[in-house]
Design a protein around this motif. Structure first.
Motif, short mmCIF file in Angstrom:
data_model
loop_
_atom_site.label_atom_id
_atom_site.label_comp_id
_atom_site.label_asym_id
_atom_site.label_seq_id
_atom_site.Cartn_x
_atom_site.Cartn_y
_atom_site.Cartn_z
N ALA A 1 57.33 -7.51 -29.32
CA ALA A 1 55.93 -8.72 -28.87
C ALA A 1 53.89 -8.11 -29.27
CB ALA A 1 56.22 -9.28 -27.82
N GLY A 2 54.23 -7.37 -27.48
CA GLY A 2 52.49 -6.36 -27.97
C GLY A 2 52.35 -6.19 -29.05
N ILE A 3 53.03 -5.26 -30.10
CA ILE A 3 52.71 -4.49 -31.41
C ILE A 3 51.99 -6.16 -32.59
CG2 ILE A 3 53.58 -3.47 -33.47
CD1 ILE A 3 55.68 -1.70 -31.66
N ALA A 4 52.85 -7.04 -31.75
CA ALA A 4 52.62 -8.19 -32.97
C ALA A 4 51.68 -8.57 -32.90
CB ALA A 4 54.22 -9.00 -33.23
N ALA A 5 51.37 -9.08 -31.51
CA ALA A 5 50.01 -9.22 -30.56
C ALA A 5 48.67 -8.78 -31.49
CB ALA A 5 50.02 -9.73 -29.02
N TRP A 6 48.91 -7.32 -31.40
CA TRP A 6 47.85 -6.35 -31.60
C TRP A 6 47.92 -6.62 -33.24
CZ3 TRP A 6 50.15 -2.63 -28.05
CH2 TRP A 6 50.39 -3.18 -26.52
N GLN A 7 48.83 -6.39 -33.80
CA GLN A 7 48.99 -6.57 -35.41
C GLN A 7 47.97 -7.53 -35.86
OE1 GLN A 7 52.59 -5.66 -37.08
NE2 GLN A 7 51.76 -3.64 -37.15
N ALA A 8 48.23 -8.79 -35.59
CA ALA A 8 47.69 -10.04 -35.74
C ALA A 8 45.32 -10.38 -35.69
CB ALA A 8 47.76 -11.28 -34.60
N ILE A 9 45.25 -8.95 -34.57
CA ILE A 9 44.05 -8.89 -34.32
C ILE A 9 43.16 -8.20 -36.42
CG2 ILE A 9 41.64 -6.94 -34.04
CD1 ILE A 9 43.80 -6.74 -32.02
N GLU A 10 44.15 -7.98 -37.38
CA GLU A 10 43.43 -7.36 -38.81
C GLU A 10 43.46 -9.17 -39.33
OE1 GLU A 10 45.78 -6.06 -42.67
OE2 GLU A 10 46.57 -5.63 -40.98
N LYS A 11 44.56 -10.43 -38.89
CA LYS A 11 43.68 -10.86 -39.85
C LYS A 11 42.52 -11.95 -39.06
CE LYS A 11 48.19 -12.59 -41.76
NZ LYS A 11 49.29 -12.99 -41.56
N GLN A 12 42.05 -11.68 -37.54
CA GLN A 12 40.71 -12.30 -36.72
C GLN A 12 39.99 -11.95 -37.13
OE1 GLN A 12 43.41 -11.86 -32.93
NE2 GLN A 12 42.78 -14.12 -32.70
N ASN A 13 39.38 -9.90 -37.16
CA ASN A 13 38.61 -9.12 -37.31
C ASN A 13 38.83 -7.63 -37.14
OD1 ASN A 13 36.46 -7.39 -37.04
ND2 ASN A 13 35.34 -9.41 -36.19
N TYR A 14 38.80 -7.17 -38.53
CA TYR A 14 39.71 -5.90 -38.28
C TYR A 14 38.70 -4.64 -37.80
CZ TYR A 14 36.59 -5.16 -42.22
OH TYR A 14 35.37 -4.29 -42.86
N GLU A 15 37.65 -5.32 -37.74
CA GLU A 15 37.34 -3.65 -36.89
C GLU A 15 37.54 -3.93 -35.32
OE1 GLU A 15 32.88 -5.14 -37.03
OE2 GLU A 15 32.59 -5.50 -39.66
N TYR A 16 38.08 -4.31 -34.50
CA TYR A 16 38.19 -4.06 -33.38
C TYR A 16 39.72 -3.63 -33.08
CZ TYR A 16 34.68 -7.65 -31.74
OH TYR A 16 33.82 -7.95 -31.42
N LEU A 17 40.38 -3.44 -35.19
CA LEU A 17 41.81 -2.73 -34.42
C LEU A 17 41.68 -1.73 -33.53
CD1 LEU A 17 42.94 -3.22 -38.73
CD2 LEU A 17 44.11 -4.09 -36.11
N ALA A 18 40.86 -0.81 -33.75
CA ALA A 18 40.28 1.02 -33.46
C ALA A 18 40.65 0.73 -31.73
CB ALA A 18 39.23 1.84 -33.65
N MET A 19 40.28 -0.54 -31.31
CA MET A 19 40.17 -0.86 -29.79
C MET A 19 41.72 -0.98 -29.10
SD MET A 19 37.48 -3.31 -29.04
CE MET A 19 37.27 -3.21 -27.45
N VAL A 20 42.75 -1.31 -29.97
CA VAL A 20 44.34 -1.40 -30.14
C VAL A 20 45.12 -0.18 -30.60
CG1 VAL A 20 43.84 -3.30 -29.63
CG2 VAL A 20 44.82 -3.39 -31.72
#
Length: 387
Positions: A232-251
């Motif tokens: 579930a944690g992975i799913a929550a973090w991967q959702a960032i790609e659709k919100q604002n992919y620039e924050y993917l580096a933080m997770v």
């Protein structure tokens, strides 16, 4: 013909009346200009030259000579506050409140300035007390709420900040962005205390305010992992790609750790590689090098770094590229490479920073709330090289 003659006679009369009106207005303007004290112009001139000490003395003379001139008194108080003379500003505004014949609107204006004095002097409780009493004011009510919102954020009183921001909501500014961040602050506090149910409720409130709130997704992933639900944690973090992919580096590292805990390190590395190729501006080179070197060997790690650096050249990537090839060099070449690597790292640490997109404040640390201008979520999640 008679009508044409009348018009010819009226034209000079209209011009004469216009000339007379202009003369009357000009005389009034000149009379008012002569009545303005010379000290006012002297103070204005000093302000233009940024001589605030001269301006303060000149305006103080005008204020003493014209105690009923409210605008002058308020300007002088603001000038004292700007100069850090908060005690003088407080005394001045308290004296102005004792003037007779002040209207309710004028008193509200003076009290608002007094609250600003107390806030600047660090007497936040006194400022809040005044501002709360100003809330019913037609003229100063909104300004008082805005100042209270600033105080509640400073004091980290997020519940009051949420309520105040919702009261300030308008067509021009919904405050949903800020409200989501306030709920994230509450969720972060609950997470620190291991109160996962409360943290989850606050996160849902943040999503209700702003469904694209990246920080809420980050916190939700942290909560899921903390309660033993890495999928579930992975799913929550991967959702960032659709919100604002620039924050993917933080997770990115948290994502890999979650995959690793499931025994799926290869999938984690594949995900990082995919992000690196799709979003070359993400800061993933260093992390990718470490994980690939651990699970696939130095040769594959060098290949991953070389691909990342060629896609987006940067100092930290070049540092890793040099480091990855040092073992293949001769002793003399290794010494030269060590000097180059140290120099690259020195400049990378100096130049690579996060930057506020609103005020351009720069910092090596990331902030959700800019410490310079107070804007939320304005910091670049990926550091950039600046000169």
């Amino acid at each position: 013909m008679d009508i044409d003659l009348w018009w010819l006679l009226l034209f000079p009369a209209f011009f004469g009346l216009g000339w007379l009106a202009a003369r009357v207005d000009m005389r009034a303007v000149l009379k008012q200009a002569r009545e303005v004290p010379a000290g006012f112009y002297k103070g204005l001139d000093a302000l233009v030259d940024d001589k605030t000490d001269v301006a303060a003395r000149s305006l103080a003379e005008v204020a003493r000579a014209h105690p009923q001139a409210l605008e002058v008194q308020l300007s002088l108080g603001k000038l004292y506050r700007r100069r850090g003379e908060n005690d003088r500003a407080i005394r001045l505004h308290q004296q102005v409140l004792e003037l007779p014949d002040l209207s309710n609107e004028q008193k509200a204006q003076v009290r608002f300035e007094l609250s600003q004095d107390f806030h600047k002097a660090g007497l936040v409780d006194r400022a809040e007390e005044i501002l709360v009493k100003l809330l019913p004011s037609q003229t100063m009510g909104r300004a008082a709420r805005e100042q209270l919102l600033s105080i509640y954020q400073q004091d980290r009183d997020w519940e009051k900040a949420v309520a105040t921001a919702r009261e300030l909501r308008s067509d021009a500014h919904s405050f949903q962005h800020e409200v989501a961040q306030f709920f994230c602050e509450l969720a972060q506090g609950a997470l620190y205390q291991s109160d996962y149910d409360k943290a989850r409720r606050y996160v849902q409130e943040a999503f209700a305010a702003n469904r694209k709130c990246v920080r809420a997704s980050i916190l939700l992933g942290d909560i899921e992992v903390a309660v033993g639900q890495p999928e579930a944690g992975i799913a929550a973090w991967q959702a960032i790609e659709k919100q604002n992919y620039e924050y993917l580096a933080m997770v990115a590292e948290r994502l890999f750790d979650a995959y690793e805990s499931l025994g799926k390190a290869a999938e984690g590395i594949a995900l990082l590689r995919g992000y690196q190729r799709t979003f070359s501006q993400l800061e993933l080179t260093d992390l990718l090098y470490q994980k690939v070197a651990t699970y696939e060997g130095e040769a594959k790690a060098l290949e991953a770094v070389r691909e990342a650096v060629h896609a987006r050249p940067n100092l930290l990537g070049v540092y890793r590229l040099v480091e990855a090839q040092m073992d293949e060099l001769s002793p003399e070449g290794r010494m030269d490479a060590e000097v180059a690597r140290a120099l690259i790292m020195k400049h990378a640490q100096r130049l690579t920073v996060h930057r506020c997109k609103r005020c351009n404040f720069r910092s090596r640390a990331f902030f959700w709330h800019c410490p310079a201008c107070g804007e939320w979520e304005s910091f670049t999640p990926n550091r950039s090289e600046t000169h």
